[in-house]
Design a protein around this motif. Structure first.
Motif, PDB file in Angstrom:
ATOM      1  N   UNK A 188      -8.904   0.767   1.018  1.00 44.72           N
ATOM      2  CA  UNK A 188      -8.160   1.333  -0.112  1.00 44.72           C
ATOM      3  C   UNK A 188      -7.187   0.333  -0.741  1.00 44.72           C
ATOM      4  N   UNK A 189      -6.982  -0.815  -0.065  1.00 49.75           N
ATOM      5  CA  UNK A 189      -6.045  -1.816  -0.584  1.00 49.75           C
ATOM      6  C   UNK A 189      -6.639  -2.596  -1.749  1.00 49.75           C
ATOM      7  N   UNK A 190      -5.783  -3.099  -2.596  1.00 50.59           N
ATOM      8  CA  UNK A 190      -6.217  -4.008  -3.653  1.00 50.59           C
ATOM      9  C   UNK A 190      -6.578  -5.355  -3.024  1.00 50.59           C
ATOM     10  N   UNK A 191      -7.420  -6.163  -3.701  1.00 47.35           N
ATOM     11  CA  UNK A 191      -7.882  -7.427  -3.102  1.00 47.35           C
ATOM     12  C   UNK A 191      -6.770  -8.322  -2.570  1.00 47.35           C
ATOM     13  N   UNK A 192      -5.680  -8.518  -3.355  1.00 45.40           N
ATOM     14  CA  UNK A 192      -4.592  -9.385  -2.892  1.00 45.40           C
ATOM     15  C   UNK A 192      -3.910  -8.810  -1.660  1.00 45.40           C
ATOM     16  N   UNK A 193      -3.712  -7.490  -1.660  1.00 44.29           N
ATOM     17  CA  UNK A 193      -3.071  -6.853  -0.515  1.00 44.29           C
ATOM     18  C   UNK A 193      -3.940  -7.000   0.734  1.00 44.29           C
ATOM     19  N   UNK A 194      -5.238  -6.854   0.560  1.00 46.52           N
ATOM     20  CA  UNK A 194      -6.153  -6.976   1.699  1.00 46.52           C
ATOM     21  C   UNK A 194      -6.131  -8.387   2.263  1.00 46.52           C
ATOM     22  N   UNK A 195      -6.129  -9.402   1.382  1.00 42.35           N
ATOM     23  CA  UNK A 195      -6.114 -10.797   1.848  1.00 42.35           C
ATOM     24  C   UNK A 195      -4.880 -11.090   2.699  1.00 42.35           C
ATOM     25  N   UNK A 196      -3.757 -10.475   2.369  1.00 42.88           N
ATOM     26  CA  UNK A 196      -2.502 -10.744   3.085  1.00 42.88           C
ATOM     27  C   UNK A 196      -2.504 -10.182   4.518  1.00 42.88           C
ATOM     28  N   UNK A 197      -3.278  -9.128   4.749  1.00 38.95           N
ATOM     29  CA  UNK A 197      -3.191  -8.455   6.056  1.00 38.95           C
ATOM     30  C   UNK A 197      -4.467  -8.566   6.889  1.00 38.95           C
TER      31      UNK A 197
END
Length: 375
Positions: free
Chosen positions: A27-36
């Motif tokens: 459900x995360x946006x691409x940038x948010x997913x990359x960070x975690x």
């Protein structure tokens, strides 16, 4: 044994935890997913590429779900009690339809069996029959459809579209007005009859380049058929493959709820519990070997086998309910067939005794034989 059960429970808990994390990550946006993603992969003790593949697959499945003609149901988070769930389904059905307890129990088991379609060998038709209009046949079809696995109404659908839908989605097919468009559709009859067992298929030609090649389409899925006087309109081959729910008009002192006024979330809540039921008990249903009443024919034992397997997950009380329903609903069918056979045999005796092949209505040398003699 305790250690095996403990490990099994631990594995199931881990899977549920992983599913929740993947759902949240998807459900995360691409940038948010990359960070975690690196942190989450370490937490789940998997490689980054494995986590990426799982998140991508989940996102693709959600996109596909948006194009489906039915809702994909998420299993409820809490474990369910099979007995309580089947009681809840029976009560919900009787809230909107006039049915005796045995029919309500059979309907609840039929709904539940649709969720176990991947582990059953036989799927009996739910044949919703009424002697006249305003008996609730369409209402019952809708009620079953709101709780069944992947419900797909078949109104105006061609046979070729339906068997391709079964091949692709394994839906629960809901056919209304079977006394009209269905009765003269031999191709649809063939598909419905073949889909009674897991190995059923229809053979069709498919265009391959400039030529055609035969292709076998599997047609095994749960199916419900509703109509008026279906015993007159459907062939015996179809009727024998079903559990028949004979409806009637409600009496003056009886009342049922309006389906449009149903509590919000009633059916979706039951469907979520059924999804969890299937997740937790599929192996038990697959391995179940319920004792089938000897009073039933071989075909009716086939029809009830999966339903009794589902009932066995809910304990002895529900097995008793399922057996009582089988005897009342399908045992009566056996008796009716026997009476018909006796009547035909006696008619044949009269023809043989007179040594004729035709008897006119004015010929009263022998009494008129009717089925009232056998009631």
């Amino acid at each position: 044994m305790d250690k095996v059960i403990s490990l099994s429970h631990q594995a199931q808990t881990t899977k549920q935890s992983d599913d929740v994390i993947i759902k949240e990550l998807a459900a995360l946006k691409p940038l948010e997913y990359d960070r975690v993603r690196a942190e989450k992969a370490k937490e789940m003790k998997v490689q980054l590429k494995t986590l990426d593949a799982q998140v991508t697959a989940y996102r693709e499945s959600k996109q596909e779900a948006k194009r489906l003609p039915f809702d994909e149901i998420e299993p409820c988070q809490e474990p369910i009690s099979p007995a309580n769930l089947l009681d809840e389904i029976s009560t919900a059905i009787q809230q909107f339809i006039v049915l005796d307890d045995e029919q309500a129990h059979a309907a609840a088991l039929w709904v539940a069996h649709s969720w176990f379609i991947d582990v059953l060998e036989i799927s009996p038709l739910a044949i919703i029959n009424a002697p006249e209009k305003v008996c609730g046949k369409t209402q019952l079809l809708k009620v079953l459809g709101r709780m069944a696995y992947r419900p797909l109404p078949a109104a105006n659908a061609s046979p070729s579209a339906l068997f391709r839908a079964v091949d692709l989605w394994k839906p629960t097919i809901l056919i209304d007005e079977a006394d009209t468009f269905f009765k003269d559709n031999a191709e649809l009859h063939g598909m419905v009859n073949a889909g009674h067992s897991r190995d059923g298929f229809v053979l069709r030609s498919e265009a391959i380049g400039d030529s055609y090649e035969p292709k076998a389409f599997p047609v095994f899925s749960a199916k419900a058929i509703a109509g008026i006087a279906l015993e007159k309109h459907l062939p015996d081959a179809t009727m024998s493959r079903g559990i028949v729910f004979n409806l009637r008009r409600k009496l003056p002192h009886e009342s049922v709820g309006r389906l449009r006024h149903a509590d919000k979330g009633l059916f979706s809540g039951i469907a979520a519990k059924l999804a969890r039921f299937a997740d937790d008990y599929s192996q038990q249903v697959r391995e179940a070997r319920p004792v089938l009443p000897d009073e039933l024919s071989d075909r009716n034992q086939d029809n009830w086998d999966g339903l009794l397997a589902v009932a066995s997950c809910a304990g002895d009380e529900w097995l008793k309910k399922a057996t009582a329903a089988a005897l009342k609903i399908s045992g009566d069918c056996e008796k009716s067939h026997s009476i018909s056979n006796e009547l035909l045999a006696d008619i044949q005796d009269i023809f043989e005794a007179k040594r004729v092949s035709f008897i006119g209505t004015i010929d009263r040398a022998y009494p008129v034989v009717t089925d009232s003699h056998y009631r």
